[in-house]
Design an enzyme around this catalytic site. Structure first.
Site, short mmCIF file in Angstrom:
data_model
loop_
_atom_site.label_atom_id
_atom_site.label_comp_id
_atom_site.label_asym_id
_atom_site.label_seq_id
_atom_site.Cartn_x
_atom_site.Cartn_y
_atom_site.Cartn_z
N GLY A 104 0.84 -1.19 0.00
CA GLY A 104 0.00 0.00 0.00
C GLY A 104 0.87 1.24 0.00
CD GLN A 142 3.43 5.67 2.81
OE1 GLN A 142 2.38 5.19 2.42
NE2 GLN A 142 4.45 4.94 3.24
CB CYS A 152 5.53 1.98 7.33
SG CYS A 152 4.96 3.47 6.49
CG LEU A 153 6.89 0.99 1.22
CD1 LEU A 153 6.17 1.34 -0.08
CD2 LEU A 153 8.07 0.07 0.96
CG HIS A 177 -0.30 0.87 7.34
ND1 HIS A 177 0.62 0.48 8.28
CD2 HIS A 177 0.38 1.66 6.46
CE1 HIS A 177 1.80 1.00 7.98
NE2 HIS A 177 1.68 1.73 6.87
CD GLU A 178 -0.76 2.40 2.86
OE1 GLU A 178 -0.39 3.59 2.77
OE2 GLU A 178 0.04 1.47 3.10
CG HIS A 220 0.46 6.63 5.80
ND1 HIS A 220 1.62 7.13 6.38
CD2 HIS A 220 0.71 5.33 5.54
CE1 HIS A 220 2.52 6.17 6.46
NE2 HIS A 220 2.00 5.06 5.98
#
Length: 177
Positions: free
Chosen positions: A53, A58, A101-102, A143-144, A147
């Site tokens: 995701g 991000q 997480c990226l 999660h996304e 953000h």
């Protein structure tokens, strides 16, 4: 694909403690070519960086858009693009999932979240749709969407774990830059 002259591009990731990761993103007023381009860039960037995701902040864009694809790498992609997503229902039953997480590279911890969610959003044409999800997809969506509200998975951890991760990432950033 977005506008005729637009090119899909892999975008560099914003890495914690970048301030944009803590901002509440602006709602998308109208799904237009720029939003479709953002969705294209999010998808391309998510696959290139090998995530499941990716949210607009991000890649440095403070708008309410995310992409998710939890299909195994060796299977056909199942990209879900969401504009202005919001969780409208969640189960009382929870699941524990190891999240990474990226934007927080090399960090992963167990997080407890609702095991099932219903999410409402707009698609890339601005049409409303609903996703009912459980398991990994439910976790990825939560999660996304977090953000977009300036929340990170580390916010669900104990103060001690959060502090240790914060120190490690800040130290890595200082050494890199």
């Amino acid at each position: 694909m977005a506008g005729k002259d637009a090119e899909v591009a892999v975008q560099p990731l914003r890495i914690y403690p970048d301030e944009i990761l803590r901002q509440v993103c602006e709602p998308v007023a109208r799904v237009d070519d720029s939003v479709q381009q953002l969705l294209d860039d999010l998808g391309e960037s998510m696959y290139a960086h090998q995530g499941v995701g990716l949210a607009a902040p991000q890649i440095g864009v403070s708008r309410r858009a995310v992409v998710v694809d939890v299909a195994p790498r060796d299977e056909e992609s199942q990209l879900i693009e969401l504009v202005n997503p919001r969780v409208v229902e969640f189960s009382e039953e929870t699941i524990d999932f190891e999240e990474g997480c990226l934007s927080l590279p090399d960090e992963a911890e167990m997080v407890t979240r609702p095991g099932r969610v219903v999410v409402e959003a707009l698609d890339r044409r601005g049409k409303p749709f609903t996703v009912e999800a459980e398991g990994l997809l439910a976790v990825a969506l939560q999660h996304e969407i977090d953000h977009l509200d300036g929340r990170l998975f580390i916010d669900y951890l104990s103060r001690l774990k959060r502090s240790l991760i914060d120190r490690r990432l800040r130290k890595r950033q200082a050494q890199a830059g």
